[in-house]
Design a protein around this motif. Structure first.
Motif, PDB file in Angstrom:
ATOM      1  N   GLU A  33       8.901  39.756  -8.284  1.00 24.83           N
ATOM      2  CA  GLU A  33       7.913  39.404  -9.299  1.00 24.83           C
ATOM      3  C   GLU A  33       8.111  37.987  -9.846  1.00 24.83           C
ATOM      4  N   ALA A  34       9.263  37.384  -9.647  1.00 19.52           N
ATOM      5  CA  ALA A  34       9.532  36.065 -10.219  1.00 19.52           C
ATOM      6  C   ALA A  34       8.559  34.993  -9.718  1.00 19.52           C
ATOM      7  N   ARG A  39       3.809  31.589 -10.803  1.00 15.60           N
ATOM      8  CA  ARG A  39       2.470  31.158 -10.391  1.00 15.60           C
ATOM      9  C   ARG A  39       1.450  31.473 -11.480  1.00 15.60           C
ATOM     10  N   ASP A  40       1.560  32.666 -12.082  1.00 14.16           N
ATOM     11  CA  ASP A  40       0.638  33.046 -13.150  1.00 14.16           C
ATOM     12  C   ASP A  40       0.788  32.129 -14.359  1.00 14.16           C
ATOM     13  N   GLU A  41       2.026  31.780 -14.698  1.00 14.43           N
ATOM     14  CA  GLU A  41       2.247  30.866 -15.828  1.00 14.43           C
ATOM     15  C   GLU A  41       1.649  29.493 -15.538  1.00 14.43           C
ATOM     16  N   LYS A  42       1.779  29.036 -14.304  1.00 15.12           N
ATOM     17  CA  LYS A  42       1.228  27.734 -13.933  1.00 15.12           C
ATOM     18  C   LYS A  42      -0.298  27.757 -14.010  1.00 15.12           C
ATOM     19  N   ARG A  43      -0.904  28.836 -13.516  1.00 15.38           N
ATOM     20  CA  ARG A  43      -2.367  28.967 -13.578  1.00 15.38           C
ATOM     21  C   ARG A  43      -2.848  29.029 -15.015  1.00 15.38           C
ATOM     22  N   ARG A  44      -2.113  29.772 -15.860  1.00 18.53           N
ATOM     23  CA  ARG A  44      -2.489  29.892 -17.268  1.00 18.53           C
ATOM     24  C   ARG A  44      -2.399  28.534 -17.959  1.00 18.53           C
ATOM     25  N   ALA A  45      -1.338  27.774 -17.653  1.00 17.71           N
ATOM     26  CA  ALA A  45      -1.172  26.452 -18.264  1.00 17.71           C
ATOM     27  C   ALA A  45      -2.303  25.521 -17.829  1.00 17.71           C
TER      28      ALA A  45
END
Length: 80
Positions: A33-34, A39-45
């Motif tokens: 999951e890491a 990737r999700d944090e980067k997309r959110r940012a």
């Protein structure tokens, strides 16, 4: 996934005891999951940055319009 039994017609009719199962084309491997979280944090940012720029642009247009329109000042727009 699906498994396919590879048998000749004679084996099927005879009820052959020996069966060979076709291997999967893409074996299942659970991903950690890491990398996904990163990737999700980067997309959110990126999304947050795009939305911030969009809001800034809209607010700048509102300020410009308030300067152009007669009898419209920022005090009037803030109070409603």
């Amino acid at each position: 996934g699906q498994f396919f039994v590879m048998m000749s017609p004679q084996e099927v009719l005879q009820g052959g005891a020996q069966r060979s199962i076709a291997p999967r084309a893409h074996p299942y491997s659970p991903k950690s999951e890491a990398p996904r979280a990163t990737r999700d944090e980067k997309r959110r940012a990126q999304h947050n940055e795009v939305e911030r720029r969009r809001r800034d642009k809209i607010n700048n247009w509102i300020v410009q319009l308030s300067k152009i329109i007669p009898d419209c000042s920022m005090e009037n727009t803030k109070s409603g």
